[in-house]
Write a protein that holds these residues in place. Structure first.
Motif, mmCIF file in Angstrom:
data_model
loop_
_atom_site.group_PDB
_atom_site.id
_atom_site.type_symbol
_atom_site.label_atom_id
_atom_site.label_comp_id
_atom_site.label_asym_id
_atom_site.label_seq_id
_atom_site.Cartn_x
_atom_site.Cartn_y
_atom_site.Cartn_z
ATOM 1 N N VAL A 62 0.842 -1.204 0.000
ATOM 2 C CA VAL A 62 0.000 0.000 0.000
ATOM 3 C C VAL A 62 0.875 1.250 0.000
ATOM 4 C CG1 VAL A 62 -1.675 1.337 1.349
ATOM 5 C CG2 VAL A 62 -1.992 -1.121 1.038
ATOM 6 N N GLN A 63 1.958 1.211 0.723
ATOM 7 C CA GLN A 63 2.880 2.354 0.775
ATOM 8 C C GLN A 63 3.514 2.616 -0.591
ATOM 9 O OE1 GLN A 63 6.141 1.621 3.453
ATOM 10 N NE2 GLN A 63 7.091 3.583 3.078
ATOM 11 N N GLU A 64 3.842 1.571 -1.318
ATOM 12 C CA GLU A 64 4.584 1.690 -2.578
ATOM 13 C C GLU A 64 3.698 1.867 -3.815
ATOM 14 O OE1 GLU A 64 7.925 1.640 -2.955
ATOM 15 O OE2 GLU A 64 8.494 1.146 -0.904
ATOM 16 N N VAL A 65 2.498 1.313 -3.805
ATOM 17 C CA VAL A 65 1.671 1.288 -5.013
ATOM 18 C C VAL A 65 1.298 2.705 -5.450
ATOM 19 C CG1 VAL A 65 -0.612 1.064 -3.907
ATOM 20 C CG2 VAL A 65 -0.203 0.017 -6.132
ATOM 21 N N GLN A 66 1.274 2.879 -6.754
ATOM 22 C CA GLN A 66 0.890 4.153 -7.369
ATOM 23 C C GLN A 66 -0.359 3.924 -8.218
ATOM 24 O OE1 GLN A 66 2.753 7.103 -6.932
ATOM 25 N NE2 GLN A 66 3.801 5.848 -5.407
ATOM 26 N N ALA A 67 -1.080 4.996 -8.491
ATOM 27 C CA ALA A 67 -2.246 4.907 -9.368
ATOM 28 C C ALA A 67 -1.826 4.258 -10.687
ATOM 29 C CB ALA A 67 -2.838 6.283 -9.611
ATOM 30 N N GLY A 68 -2.615 3.314 -11.156
ATOM 31 C CA GLY A 68 -2.325 2.624 -12.408
ATOM 32 C C GLY A 68 -1.534 1.343 -12.242
ATOM 33 N N ASP A 69 -0.890 1.140 -11.088
ATOM 34 C CA ASP A 69 -0.150 -0.095 -10.844
ATOM 35 C C ASP A 69 -1.120 -1.263 -10.698
ATOM 36 O OD1 ASP A 69 2.209 1.362 -10.815
ATOM 37 O OD2 ASP A 69 2.588 1.088 -8.658
ATOM 38 N N LEU A 70 -0.592 -2.460 -10.896
ATOM 39 C CA LEU A 70 -1.364 -3.687 -10.715
ATOM 40 C C LEU A 70 -0.830 -4.420 -9.492
ATOM 41 C CD1 LEU A 70 -3.392 -5.863 -11.691
ATOM 42 C CD2 LEU A 70 -1.512 -6.826 -13.040
ATOM 43 N N VAL A 71 -1.732 -4.853 -8.623
ATOM 44 C CA VAL A 71 -1.362 -5.666 -7.467
ATOM 45 C C VAL A 71 -2.040 -7.019 -7.608
ATOM 46 C CG1 VAL A 71 -1.504 -5.915 -4.956
ATOM 47 C CG2 VAL A 71 -1.039 -3.670 -5.973
ATOM 48 N N VAL A 72 -1.250 -8.080 -7.463
ATOM 49 C CA VAL A 72 -1.780 -9.443 -7.495
ATOM 50 C C VAL A 72 -1.893 -9.909 -6.055
ATOM 51 C CG1 VAL A 72 -1.387 -11.814 -8.263
ATOM 52 C CG2 VAL A 72 -0.756 -9.885 -9.752
ATOM 53 N N THR A 73 -3.127 -10.138 -5.614
ATOM 54 C CA THR A 73 -3.382 -10.532 -4.238
ATOM 55 C C THR A 73 -4.720 -11.238 -4.102
ATOM 56 O OG1 THR A 73 -3.494 -9.762 -1.935
ATOM 57 C CG2 THR A 73 -4.445 -8.306 -3.613
ATOM 58 N N ALA A 74 -4.785 -12.133 -3.130
ATOM 59 C CA ALA A 74 -6.059 -12.745 -2.757
ATOM 60 C C ALA A 74 -6.620 -12.074 -1.508
ATOM 61 C CB ALA A 74 -5.870 -14.242 -2.508
ATOM 62 N N ASP A 75 -5.886 -11.102 -0.980
ATOM 63 C CA ASP A 75 -6.264 -10.413 0.257
ATOM 64 C C ASP A 75 -7.259 -9.292 -0.072
ATOM 65 O OD1 ASP A 75 -6.043 -8.282 2.336
ATOM 66 O OD2 ASP A 75 -4.650 -9.722 3.238
ATOM 67 N N ILE A 76 -8.503 -9.464 0.327
ATOM 68 C CA ILE A 76 -9.558 -8.520 -0.032
ATOM 69 C C ILE A 76 -9.351 -7.138 0.598
ATOM 70 C CG2 ILE A 76 -12.047 -8.106 0.033
ATOM 71 C CD1 ILE A 76 -12.315 -11.222 -0.210
#
Length: 149
Positions: A62-76
């Motif tokens: 959450v600290q690193e992600v920027q708008a437009g990035d993709l995160v692969v997670t199963a954590d809702i």
């Protein structure tokens, strides 16, 4: 755009798909976990180990992600935070979380958590299948094709 992977619980086959996509599309892909991860040698793939603890890897993403990035997670809950920052969230079974679906997903998750807390056996997700693998690869590829270069 960058791909971030909540790697502690990410299936190995999904990581392999991501490694191939990182090379093919020349896109930076970072795996975040609280254990040491092995990654293939690549200019596009990195792994970062964070200290152990509840949601430490999620907080780093959450600290690193920027708008437009993709995160692969199963954590809702992590997916909800990513969407709130303007990112995209894809689970390892190839389902995108959306602003329209995330609140319902959070409600169901919280309800099941309450049931488990009261001792009710709710079971887990079904085994990861070949169809899940294909759906993830197809959705990832379609998403990456739409991204500006």
């Amino acid at each position: 755009m960058q791909i971030w992977v909540d790697a502690d619980a990410c299936p190995a086959v999904v990581k392999e798909i991501l490694f191939r996509a990182a090379e093919r599309w020349k896109i930076n892909t970072t795996l975040i976990a609280n254990r040491l991860l092995r990654t293939p040698p690549s200019a596009y793939i990195t792994a970062r180990q964070v200290p152990g603890g509840f949601d430490v890897a999620d907080a780093r993403i959450v600290q690193e992600v920027q708008a437009g990035d993709l995160v692969v997670t199963a954590d809702i809950p992590l997916a909800a935070q990513v969407l709130g920052k303007g990112g995209h969230a894809l689970n390892p079974r190839g389902e995108f979380y959306t602003p329209d679906s995330i609140n319902e997903r959070l409600s169901v998750r919280n309800f099941l958590e309450e049931l488990r807390g009261s001792g009710v056996q709710t079971g887990g997700p079904p085994a990861f299948s070949q169809a899940d693998r294909k759906q993830f690869a197809d959705r990832l590829d379609a998403f990456l094709q739409k991204q500006p270069r």
